[in-house]
Design a protein around this motif. Structure first.
Motif, mmCIF file in Angstrom:
data_model
loop_
_atom_site.group_PDB
_atom_site.id
_atom_site.type_symbol
_atom_site.label_atom_id
_atom_site.label_comp_id
_atom_site.label_asym_id
_atom_site.label_seq_id
_atom_site.Cartn_x
_atom_site.Cartn_y
_atom_site.Cartn_z
ATOM 1 N N ALA A 1 0.514 12.340 -9.027
ATOM 2 C CA ALA A 1 -0.398 13.514 -8.724
ATOM 3 C C ALA A 1 0.299 14.874 -8.671
ATOM 4 N N ASP A 2 1.582 14.959 -8.300
ATOM 5 C CA ASP A 2 2.332 16.178 -8.372
ATOM 6 C C ASP A 2 1.659 17.326 -7.739
ATOM 7 N N ALA A 3 0.882 17.183 -6.807
ATOM 8 C CA ALA A 3 0.185 18.361 -6.224
ATOM 9 C C ALA A 3 1.162 19.386 -5.517
ATOM 10 N N GLY A 4 1.040 20.477 -5.771
ATOM 11 C CA GLY A 4 1.694 21.613 -5.206
ATOM 12 C C GLY A 4 1.003 22.256 -4.192
ATOM 13 N N THR B 1 0.869 -1.278 -0.001
ATOM 14 C CA THR B 1 -0.002 0.106 0.051
ATOM 15 C C THR B 1 0.828 1.235 -0.073
ATOM 16 N N LYS B 2 1.925 1.149 0.753
ATOM 17 C CA LYS B 2 2.930 2.340 0.701
ATOM 18 C C LYS B 2 3.482 2.468 -0.519
ATOM 19 N N THR B 3 4.017 1.550 -1.168
ATOM 20 C CA THR B 3 4.540 1.671 -2.687
ATOM 21 C C THR B 3 3.422 2.075 -3.441
ATOM 22 N N LEU B 4 2.108 1.838 -3.530
ATOM 23 C CA LEU B 4 1.154 2.161 -4.420
ATOM 24 C C LEU B 4 0.895 3.614 -4.101
ATOM 25 N N TYR B 5 0.749 4.083 -2.997
ATOM 26 C CA TYR B 5 0.348 5.528 -2.412
ATOM 27 C C TYR B 5 1.658 6.427 -2.913
ATOM 28 N N ASP B 6 2.779 5.874 -2.747
ATOM 29 C CA ASP B 6 3.839 6.759 -3.111
ATOM 30 C C ASP B 6 3.885 7.037 -4.581
ATOM 31 N N LYS B 7 3.461 6.247 -5.323
ATOM 32 C CA LYS B 7 3.423 6.155 -6.666
ATOM 33 C C LYS B 7 2.187 7.095 -7.116
ATOM 34 N N SER C 1 -6.279 10.657 0.589
ATOM 35 C CA SER C 1 -6.458 11.966 0.836
ATOM 36 C C SER C 1 -5.588 12.942 1.550
ATOM 37 N N LEU C 2 -5.312 12.080 2.862
ATOM 38 C CA LEU C 2 -4.649 12.617 3.975
ATOM 39 C C LEU C 2 -3.114 12.752 3.252
ATOM 40 N N PHE C 3 -2.452 11.760 2.525
ATOM 41 C CA PHE C 3 -1.122 11.805 2.011
ATOM 42 C C PHE C 3 -1.303 13.303 0.870
ATOM 43 N N LEU C 4 -2.413 13.213 0.157
ATOM 44 C CA LEU C 4 -2.371 14.410 -0.782
ATOM 45 C C LEU C 4 -2.387 15.741 -0.123
ATOM 46 N N ALA C 5 -3.181 15.771 1.134
ATOM 47 C CA ALA C 5 -3.375 16.860 1.943
ATOM 48 C C ALA C 5 -2.007 17.518 2.477
ATOM 49 N N GLN C 6 -0.993 16.776 2.419
ATOM 50 C CA GLN C 6 0.516 17.079 3.193
ATOM 51 C C GLN C 6 1.068 17.997 2.096
ATOM 52 N N GLN C 7 0.734 17.733 0.785
ATOM 53 C CA GLN C 7 1.248 18.642 -0.283
ATOM 54 C C GLN C 7 0.554 19.531 -0.969
ATOM 55 N N ALA C 8 -0.801 19.282 -0.948
ATOM 56 C CA ALA C 8 -1.812 20.224 -1.615
ATOM 57 C C ALA C 8 -2.187 21.513 -0.714
ATOM 58 N N LYS C 9 -2.882 22.367 -1.448
ATOM 59 C CA LYS C 9 -3.559 23.552 -0.843
ATOM 60 C C LYS C 9 -4.834 23.029 0.095
ATOM 61 N N VAL D 1 1.636 3.769 -16.862
ATOM 62 C CA VAL D 1 0.867 2.747 -16.214
ATOM 63 C C VAL D 1 2.003 2.014 -15.122
ATOM 64 N N GLN D 2 1.645 2.088 -14.030
ATOM 65 C CA GLN D 2 2.595 1.210 -13.055
ATOM 66 C C GLN D 2 1.795 0.171 -12.413
ATOM 67 N N PRO D 3 1.911 -1.295 -12.399
ATOM 68 C CA PRO D 3 1.149 -2.245 -12.008
ATOM 69 C C PRO D 3 2.246 -2.174 -10.818
ATOM 70 N N VAL D 4 1.323 -2.890 -9.622
ATOM 71 C CA VAL D 4 1.676 -3.048 -8.292
ATOM 72 C C VAL D 4 1.422 -4.220 -7.633
#
Length: 455
Positions: free
Chosen positions: A305-308, A294-300, A324-332, A435-438
């Motif tokens: 997403a490359d959210a700034g 899951t960590k591998t999948l979400y890191d990818k 969502s919570l990982f994205l929130a660490q990067q996004a507005k 496409v990245q298979p995991v």
């Protein structure tokens, strides 16, 4: 011979050479161009098979004896022929190659995306005992309770789950202990034919990092007999048990869980960590079953997403807020939507627990909520989707196209529905970049993929 007449008959015994694999991992051999699918056979092998089913364009066989073996054949760790791990007879390297080929073929044939790079699948160093959750049916044999898995395409329980090689070891021990306790106390298994008895399923969840354990006992009856003795026996033996829950499913249906869930001991939640974020997991929460991958999948997914810090992100099918919570660490700002009310309650709890204030969560169908957001003037820079196996609803795909984000990240557990949906998004003006298979589910034919699309 006319094309309508297959060159083999049912119950016929023949010699067959295997040249390929189906997406479920069965060997494929041909007689006069007519394909036969045979479980547990590998490419490069030859053997004697019995034809068990004949259709107009293809048939099925049962492997009786191998006369030539593939170097990729290995001795399965588990000899129980349940419906779970159909790939244990092949080397892990071959499993990965098979899944990689399936994703590539599906992208080509269904999505018509020959140009898109499908990266080598990311496998596991140790592809056993990875599952943090199990749902085990309970039955009866010779007056004793049995636990096991359903035989493929049946409701016949194949016994002996204490050796399951995909479950976290502690799950096997907990299930075995519950069965012994219930037998000793005379608790009856559910009989689906007579619609009688008490115990239908045992569900066990574990936290990879915390070692927390949750036990869910699914019963037909509102009352759980000998509740106090069960609780004491379990908590005495397993100090990591933090939650014991009863779920009542009194209906004649195949669904494992019923609507009513009640806490009978401990906390309503267990906890786990992925990276530096802690998650509260309830009995009905969706939480990925392979925490390491899951960590591998979400890191990818985060990389794609490359959210700034100026970006707004929509997370459709947000579940308990994991991505969502990982994205929130990067996004507005992150907006999550999910149809299951309990999941949104958990997502809000998880955001608060981790001190994340820039994520909002809404209950509803993404395909209905997103057009409403669009009407309110919400223009996301990035949309992330992680739908169930059936893929995205067409209304949702249309809403994504109309929202015109810069980027879409599609997380999928089914290459076929992923490819179908990518075709629609491509036709709507998006271009699939990678496409990245995991490999989230070693020993099984299932595949997870992360896709990156640009407008």
């Amino acid at each position: 011979m006319s094309k309508q007449t297959p060159p083999v008959k049912k119950n016929e015994t023949i010699t067959l050479q295997f040249e390929d694999l189906t997406h479920e991992g069965s060997g494929v051999g041909k007689i006069n161009g007519y394909p036969l699918f045979v479980p547990r056979a590998l490419p490069g092998e030859e053997g004697t098979i019995k034809v068990v089913k004949v259709n107009k364009n293809f048939g099925f066989g049962k492997l009786l004896e191998l006369t030539k073996e593939s170097p990729e054949r290995i001795e399965p760790v588990c000899d129980i022929k349940c419906s779970g791990c159909g790939l244990q007879h092949m080397s892990y390297q071959l499993q990965l190659e098979m899944k990689q080929a399936q994703v590539k073929n599906t992208m080509k044939k269904v999505a018509h995306l020959d140009h898109v790079p499908v990266h080598p699948i990311i496998g596991m160093d140790k592809p056993l005992h990875y599952r943090n959750k199990a749902k085990i049916p309970v039955g009866e044999k010779n007056g004793e309770l049995i636990t096991g898995f359903y035989q493929r395409r049946s409701h016949r329980i194949i016994e002996n789950t204490e050796t399951c090689t995909t479950h976290n070891q502690v799950i096997n021990e907990v299930v075995k202990t519950i069965r012994k306790i219930a037998n000793k106390l005379g608790i009856k298994a559910y009989n689906e034919v007579a619609h009688e008895g008490v115990l239908r399923h045992i569900m066990v969840r574990t936290g990879q990092e915390t070692k927390d354990i949750m036990v869910v006992l699914v019963t037909r009856t509102a009352k759980l007999p000998h509740q106090e003795e069960i609780v004491k026996a379990l908590t005495d033996k397993f100090p990591h048990i933090k939650s014991i829950v009863q779920n009542v499913n009194s209906e004649r249906k195949n669904a494992i869980m019923g609507d009513k869930t009640k806490l009978i001991w401990g906390d309503e939640y267990i906890y786990d960590k992925i990276g530096d974020i802690t998650f509260a997991i309830s009995a009905k929460s969706f939480y990925q079953v392979n925490p390491l991958q899951t960590k591998t999948l979400y890191d990818k997914a985060l990389e794609y997403a490359d959210a700034g810090s100026k970006d707004t992100v929509v997370d459709a099918y947000c579940g308990i807020g994991t991505i969502s919570l990982f994205l929130a660490q990067q996004a507005k700002k992150v907006y999550g939507v999910e149809v299951v009310p309990e999941a949104i309650t958990d997502a809000k709890k998880n955001a608060k627990m981790n001190g994340i204030t820039n994520a909002e969560f809404y209950v509803g169908e993404a395909e209905k909520i997103m057009p409403w957001w669009k009407a309110q003037g919400l223009d996301p820079d990035v949309i992330v989707v992680d739908p169930p196996r059936k893929g995205c609803d067409e209304e949702l795909l249309q809403a994504m196209v109309e929202m015109q984000p810069k980027r879409i990240v599609y997380v999928s557990c089914n290459p076929s529905t992923l490819a179908r949906d990518l075709r629609i998004l491509e036709d709507g003006g998006f271009k699939t970049q990678e496409v990245q298979p995991v490999d989230m589910f070693p020993q099984t034919p299932h595949i997870e993929c992360v896709c990156w699309l640009e407008r």
